[in-house]
Scaffold this motif. Structure first.
Motif, mmCIF file in Angstrom:
data_model
loop_
_atom_site.group_PDB
_atom_site.id
_atom_site.type_symbol
_atom_site.label_atom_id
_atom_site.label_comp_id
_atom_site.label_asym_id
_atom_site.label_seq_id
_atom_site.Cartn_x
_atom_site.Cartn_y
_atom_site.Cartn_z
ATOM 1 N N CYS A 1 55.440 31.319 68.767
ATOM 2 C CA CYS A 1 55.892 31.692 67.433
ATOM 3 C C CYS A 1 55.767 30.494 66.484
ATOM 4 O O CYS A 1 56.189 29.391 66.829
ATOM 5 N N CYS B 1 59.930 29.655 65.486
ATOM 6 C CA CYS B 1 60.918 29.208 66.477
ATOM 7 C C CYS B 1 60.266 28.546 67.682
ATOM 8 O O CYS B 1 60.957 27.938 68.489
ATOM 9 N N CYS C 1 57.392 36.743 70.074
ATOM 10 C CA CYS C 1 58.824 36.509 69.914
ATOM 11 C C CYS C 1 59.577 37.736 69.373
ATOM 12 O O CYS C 1 60.616 38.111 69.895
ATOM 13 N N TYR D 1 68.605 35.160 66.487
ATOM 14 C CA TYR D 1 67.185 35.346 66.182
ATOM 15 C C TYR D 1 66.903 35.041 64.707
ATOM 16 O O TYR D 1 65.968 34.302 64.377
ATOM 17 N N HIS E 1 64.629 32.084 62.411
ATOM 18 C CA HIS E 1 63.509 32.582 61.601
ATOM 19 C C HIS E 1 63.913 32.620 60.136
ATOM 20 O O HIS E 1 64.044 33.700 59.543
HETATM 21 ZN ZN LIG Z 1 60.014 33.160 66.736
#
Ligand SMILES: [Zn+2]
Length: 151
Positions: free
Chosen positions: A12, A15, A25, A53, A57
């Motif tokens: 990703c 992240c 991801c 999460y 992001h």
């Molecule tokens: Zn990610």
């Protein structure tokens, strides 16, 4: 002959989570959320799963929305701020309302390394223990925030 049509998932760009079992991801998050249907303990951690999460992001959110989510996340972990209260406070963030989202053209992905990512929670075919892995993931994010200088 060179092959330029490689479509295999890559880490990703935000992240840094590696692909797991062919899932990127965001797809790993979807798989973990799907486990909630059969795992009440994991389901009870829904806020932590989604917040962890989203906090990894940030590009999709306005700075103010991100700061609000981060503050609520910390208040929840440190002081037990109830999720129901968080929902009242930042439901617009949790629900992905347009006014908290950065216009797509203005989103800039900045890779930030984290001790844990969704890839540490999503273990293929191992839903057992996912709630504990979510708590460890969230705690690792909380610890990262603690190392940042407070304004
Ligand atoms: Zn990610």
């Amino acid at each position: 002959m060179t092959q330029s049509s490689d479509t295999s998932p890559r880490p990703c760009p935000e992240c840094g989570a590696p692909p797991v079992a062919g899932l990127n991801c965001g797809e790993q998050l979807g798989a973990v959320l799907a486990w909630e249907w059969q795992d009440p303990e994991l389901s009870a951690q829904h806020f932590l799963t989604v917040a962890s999460y989203n906090l990894q992001h940030p590009a999709q959110f306005t700075a103010a929305a991100y700061a609000g989510l981060r503050a609520a996340f910390i208040d929840h972990l440190d002081n037990g701020l109830p999720v129901a209260e968080i929902r009242r406070r930042i439901s617009h963030v949790a629900e992905g309302s347009q006014r908290v989202l950065q216009p797509e053209a203005e989103r800039r992905f900045v890779l930030r390394p984290w001790p844990q990512t969704i890839a540490d929670v999503y273990l293929p075919d191992q839903p057992e223990g996912a709630a504990g892995r979510v708590r460890a993931w969230a705690a690792s994010i909380r610890a990262e925030f603690a190392t940042e200088s407070n304004p």
